[in-house]
Motif scaffolding. Structure first.
Motif, short mmCIF file in Angstrom:
data_model
loop_
_atom_site.label_atom_id
_atom_site.label_comp_id
_atom_site.label_asym_id
_atom_site.label_seq_id
_atom_site.Cartn_x
_atom_site.Cartn_y
_atom_site.Cartn_z
N TYR A 146 7.60 6.52 4.49
CA TYR A 146 7.34 7.68 5.34
C TYR A 146 7.95 7.43 6.72
N TYR A 147 8.93 8.25 7.06
CA TYR A 147 9.55 8.15 8.39
C TYR A 147 9.43 9.50 9.09
N SER A 148 8.75 9.50 10.23
CA SER A 148 8.59 10.71 11.04
C SER A 148 9.40 10.58 12.33
N PRO A 149 10.35 11.50 12.56
CA PRO A 149 11.15 11.44 13.79
C PRO A 149 10.42 12.07 14.98
N HIS A 150 9.24 12.63 14.71
CA HIS A 150 8.50 13.34 15.74
C HIS A 150 8.18 12.40 16.91
N GLU A 151 8.48 12.86 18.12
CA GLU A 151 8.22 12.13 19.37
C GLU A 151 9.06 10.86 19.50
N LYS A 152 10.13 10.75 18.69
CA LYS A 152 11.03 9.61 18.83
C LYS A 152 12.34 10.09 19.48
N TYR B 137 5.67 3.80 13.55
CA TYR B 137 4.43 4.57 13.58
C TYR B 137 4.75 6.04 13.39
N ALA B 138 3.83 6.78 12.80
CA ALA B 138 3.91 8.24 12.74
C ALA B 138 2.80 8.79 13.63
N TYR B 139 3.14 9.76 14.46
CA TYR B 139 2.16 10.31 15.39
C TYR B 139 1.64 11.68 14.94
#
Length: 464
Positions: A301-307, A437-439
């Motif tokens: 799981y890779y979340s680009p949110h807030e990166k 981390y995922a936010y």
């Protein structure tokens, strides 16, 4: 009623080939006839027999059988009409001729059953014999049609020229959502003159006709998910609540459950929901154990949110490849299928460029409800377990918060809520494969779960 077929030796009693539940409506000539009910109620079989019988008993009586899409005709209504001919003792190429181009079944008296899709009924209109009236129109799987107006326009096209009688028959399994246009339309017809509304389910059918395995499937669902059983097999409108999945149908087991119980993973599948600039990329590793259960073994799981710097397709491709290799080595097994969203091109191309392997694009169709229903059917078998490890916590979080948008349910078009939601300050999700981390969370693991199921219906026991 006894039917003396075209062949001299044929003598069939209608009561012997339809269930008693339909005896009192079989001869009805009410202009509008609604036949609704659960799976295996034999309503479609009865309608097909009624159409063929009417074409044989009347000099000027042809019919049109419709599905919303013409591509669905051959394996449904066309097959059902041919089966009805056989049940009535007719012999193909002796008592009738069946063709597929054009798709027609023509009897020796000139009456014909035509087949049309809601998307091409105007084209079929031009092939109809003008000397033979269309006396019956059958809308099979009415829920597939867009709305009431569409159905009325089609009916009006074939209604012309009739002075004595005409029948429009509508068959369907009621949608679970009470706000679906078909359910509201049916309710509005109750008590109206010249409207017949009939409900049936498998319990009204001779058990030998239904079959032992089908009855067992129904009873298993009744025990595992009684509400879904009432909808699928009894044809009840059970309503749509906010939560899409019943969490009680998923069994979470300890991380070492497979090792501790000496379970052998026979093979594994991967399913990918690929994200972009703001949405996550989620990859599920699903394995079949020799105990007959399917397991969610692990999750990338890779979340680009807030990166501030997002991973490029080339980086995601490498990550996913490494994740797959790690899973194959960990469980000493082989990979059966790699599934990806059919709308995702960039990652598919990158993966092929990097590793020479073609990710299999799943045919999602255009109906999200269908994807969800397949996965609900799978969960109702209670053969799915999730390893309660760190990486799979995102699946648990998204599953337990997977909701319908409330207004969409009331409008008759249920739509999952895809809003990205922030984790609580007390929650932290770290994926060991992405080392990130995922936010926030959404529905990404639920999407890859649905893609995996849709791409593997046969081996999951959801399709013959």
């Amino acid at each position: 009623m006894t039917y003396q077929g075209m062949m001299k030796m044929t003598k069939i009693k209608i009561r012997d080939i339809i269930t008693p539940h339909f005896w009192n409506v079989f001869n009805s000539r009410k202009t509008n006839q609604i036949y609704k009910g659960g799976r295996n109620s034999t309503k479609s079989s009865m309608i097909a027999i009624k159409i063929v019988n009417s074409c044989l008993e009347n000099d000027n009586c042809s019919a049109v059988a419709l599905r919303n899409h013409k591509t669905d005709l051959r394996k449904s209504v066309y097959k059902e009409i041919k089966r009805a001919c056989k049940r009535l003792g007719l012999v193909e190429n002796v008592d009738y001729k069946a063709t597929v181009s054009p798709m027609e079944i023509k009897f020796n008296n000139g009456n014909t059953v035509y087949f049309a899709g809601g998307d091409d009924f105007e084209a079929v209109k031009g092939t109809i014999d003008e000397n033979k009236l269309i006396k019956i129109v059958w809308f099979e799987e009415l829920t597939g049609f867009k709305d009431e107006e569409t159905v009325e326009q089609i009916k009006a096209t074939f209604l012309r020229g009739n002075n004595d009688w005409f029948i429009a028959m509508y068959s369907f399994n009621p949608p679970k959502n009470k706000f679906h246009w078909v359910n509201k339309w049916t309710d509005s017809k109750k008590g109206l003159k010249d409207w017949l509304i009939h409900h049936s389910d498998y319990r009204t059918v001779n058990p030998e006709w239904v079959g032992r395995i089908a009855i067992q499937e129904a009873e298993t669902l009744r025990l595992n998910d009684e509400k879904r059983y009432r909808w699928i097999y009894l044809g009840e409108v059970i309503g749509l609540e906010g939560l899409i999945y019943n969490p009680d149908l998923i069994e979470y087991v300890d991380e070492d459950y497979i090792t501790r119980n000496k379970i052998k993973i026979l093979y594994i599948d991967f399913a990918i929901d690929s994200g972009h600039q703001t949405s996550a990329t989620a990859v599920g590793c699903y394995g079949l154990g020799n105990d007959g259960y399917w397991y969610l073994l692990d999750t990338y799981y890779y979340s680009p949110h807030e990166k501030p710097v997002k991973k490029a397709p080339s980086e995601l491709s490498k990550d996913i490849f490494n994740f797959e290799i790690a899973m194959i080595k960990q469980y000493s097994t082989y990979m059966d299928k790699e599934t990806i969203d059919s709308a995702e091109g960039a990652l598919r191309n990158q993966f092929f460029k990097d590793y020479g392997r073609r990710l299999h694009p799943v045919d999602k169709g255009t109906n999200k409800e269908e994807l969800i229903e397949y996965s609900q059917d799978f969960l109702a078998k209670k053969k799915f377990r999730v390893l309660n490890n760190n990486n799979n916590q995102i699946f648990k979080k998204e599953n337990e918060n997977y909701m319908w948008i409330e207004d969409s349910v009331e409008k008759g078009k249920p739509t999952p809520d895809k809003t990205e939601k922030a984790f609580l300050s007390s929650e932290k999700y770290y994926n060991t494969y992405t080392k990130n981390y995922a936010y926030s969370y959404g529905d990404h693991t639920q999407d890859n779960f649905q893609y995996w199921i849709k791409d593997n219906l046969q081996k999951l026991g959801l399709k013959e």
